[in-house]
Design an enzyme around this catalytic site. Structure first.
Site, mmCIF file in Angstrom:
data_model
loop_
_atom_site.group_PDB
_atom_site.id
_atom_site.type_symbol
_atom_site.label_atom_id
_atom_site.label_comp_id
_atom_site.label_asym_id
_atom_site.label_seq_id
_atom_site.Cartn_x
_atom_site.Cartn_y
_atom_site.Cartn_z
ATOM 1 N N ASP A 7 0.851 -1.190 0.000
ATOM 2 C CA ASP A 7 0.000 0.000 0.000
ATOM 3 C C ASP A 7 0.894 1.251 0.000
ATOM 4 O O ASP A 7 2.078 1.173 0.332
ATOM 5 C CB ASP A 7 -0.887 -0.037 1.251
ATOM 6 N N LEU A 8 0.313 2.394 -0.363
ATOM 7 C CA LEU A 8 1.098 3.633 -0.376
ATOM 8 C C LEU A 8 0.887 4.484 0.881
ATOM 9 O O LEU A 8 1.713 4.494 1.775
ATOM 10 C CB LEU A 8 0.770 4.461 -1.626
ATOM 11 N N ASP A 9 -0.230 5.197 0.953
ATOM 12 C CA ASP A 9 -0.454 6.139 2.052
ATOM 13 C C ASP A 9 -0.526 5.423 3.394
ATOM 14 O O ASP A 9 -1.288 4.476 3.572
ATOM 15 C CB ASP A 9 -1.742 6.926 1.807
ATOM 16 N N THR A 41 -2.795 0.288 -4.272
ATOM 17 C CA THR A 41 -3.181 1.547 -3.646
ATOM 18 C C THR A 41 -4.542 2.044 -4.108
ATOM 19 O O THR A 41 -5.064 1.607 -5.136
ATOM 20 C CB THR A 41 -2.110 2.625 -3.960
ATOM 21 N N GLY A 42 -5.077 2.977 -3.353
ATOM 22 C CA GLY A 42 -6.295 3.654 -3.766
ATOM 23 C C GLY A 42 -6.015 4.816 -4.694
ATOM 24 O O GLY A 42 -6.926 5.345 -5.326
ATOM 25 N N ASP A 233 -2.087 -0.641 6.077
ATOM 26 C CA ASP A 233 -2.395 0.034 7.350
ATOM 27 C C ASP A 233 -3.861 0.394 7.532
ATOM 28 O O ASP A 233 -4.279 0.697 8.646
ATOM 29 C CB ASP A 233 -1.573 1.335 7.457
ATOM 30 N N SER A 234 -4.661 0.382 6.460
ATOM 31 C CA SER A 234 -6.001 0.972 6.508
ATOM 32 C C SER A 234 -7.101 -0.021 6.152
ATOM 33 O O SER A 234 -6.817 -1.115 5.647
ATOM 34 C CB SER A 234 -6.068 2.170 5.546
ATOM 35 N N ASN A 236 -9.025 -0.170 3.637
ATOM 36 C CA ASN A 236 -9.038 -0.617 2.242
ATOM 37 C C ASN A 236 -7.956 -1.654 1.939
ATOM 38 O O ASN A 236 -7.875 -2.162 0.816
ATOM 39 C CB ASN A 236 -8.951 0.567 1.263
#
EC number: 3.1.3.104
Length: 286
Positions: A7-9, A41-42, A233-234, A236
């Protein structure tokens, strides 16, 4: 062959939305070791490509809306139903909720988007004088710093122009508005919802999602579930965890991810991705 999906953010990116040199070099070491590394990622593909710079690796973007292989070759895309998208966009406009539309080339946003969020934050500060709002505003500004963002006067018109639409992202400091929007979305069967933060709702096609896209990419490369390592981390990222044999939660991850994880690495501000990759390459993580 192993696959690491990142994931990114909140994961690969630090709080300044930057990929550290340590994380970048760790990805290169993993690729050199014969591991398939992909971003999951989103964010939009073009935004990710601008961030990755010299890393030619597959990209799963828009929460699974698009899959690009190395060389930026499109493998797959999942489009939003235009009628369903317009219906929810009309609802968001009627409730004065800021949102972005993810297309092939741009992140389209309302022309007055920044002012709208600033007004919401002012209301929040008035109601809660002791609330620390600097970090909240920094989170909002992350949206406007994304590569390819394009404010337009009549955002609803995008649903009439034949654009490929992959995702909508809502952002609001008004938690009641977000709660109502989540309830409204339950009535739209062609759409799904997830989140990458407290003030965000991500709206995507019901047939999309990080997990489905990661499974598709792994199948193309002949990679088994037990050889997939998902890092996130999230909320999604939960669908990634559902299809990965190894589930790596960041130290700053939500509790649900940590509970489902096989390993908790350091935070995104402590190069947690690099730390896990080094654990894997050195054999300290089996």
């Amino acid at each position: 062959m192993k696959c690491i999906a990142i994931d990114l953010d909140g994961t690969l990116l630090n709080k300044e939305s930057v990929i550290s040199a340590e994380n970048r070099e760790a990805i290169k070491r993993a690729v050199d070791a014969g591991i398939l590394v992909t971003i999951c990622t989103g964010r939009a593909t073009f935004d990710v490509k601008a961030l990755l710079d010299d890393l030619d690796i597959p990209i799963i973007a828009a929460n699974g809306g698009t899959i690009h292989d190395t060389g930026y070759r499109l493998i797959s895309r999942t489009l939003m139903d235009q009628e369903a998208g317009k219906a929810i966009a009309d609802y968001l406009l009627s409730k004065n909720i800021y949102f972005e539309v993810y297309t092939d080339d741009h992140l389209l946003s309302p022309f007055d988007g920044e002012a709208k969020l600033h007004a919401e934050l002012d209301i929040l500060k008035s109601a809660n004088p002791n609330e620390q709002t600097d970090d909240l505003w920094q989170g909002a500004m992350t949206q406007f710093k994304q590569f390819g963002i394009k404010p337009i006067p009549h955002i609803e018109s995008v649903f009439d122009g034949g654009e490929n639409i992959y995702k909508l992202l809502c952002f609001s400091f008004d938690m009641d508005k977000l709660k109502q929007a989540k309830e409204e979305l339950k009535h739209h069967k062609k759409l799904a919802q997830t989140s990458s933060g407290k003030h965000i709702i991500e709206i995507l096609p019901a047939s999309s999602g990080k997990g489905r896209a990661l499974t598709k990419l792994a199948d193309i490369y002949g990679i088994e579930t037990q050889d997939i390592y998902a890092i996130g981390d999230s909320p999604n990222d939960l669908s990634m965890f559902e299809v990965a044999g190894h589930r790596i939660a960041m130290e700053n991850a939500i509790d649900e991810l940590k509970e489902k994880s096989t390993f908790v690495t350091k935070s995104n501000d402590e190069n947690g991705v690099a730390y896990f990759i080094d654990q894997l390459l050195s054999g300290q993580y089996a």
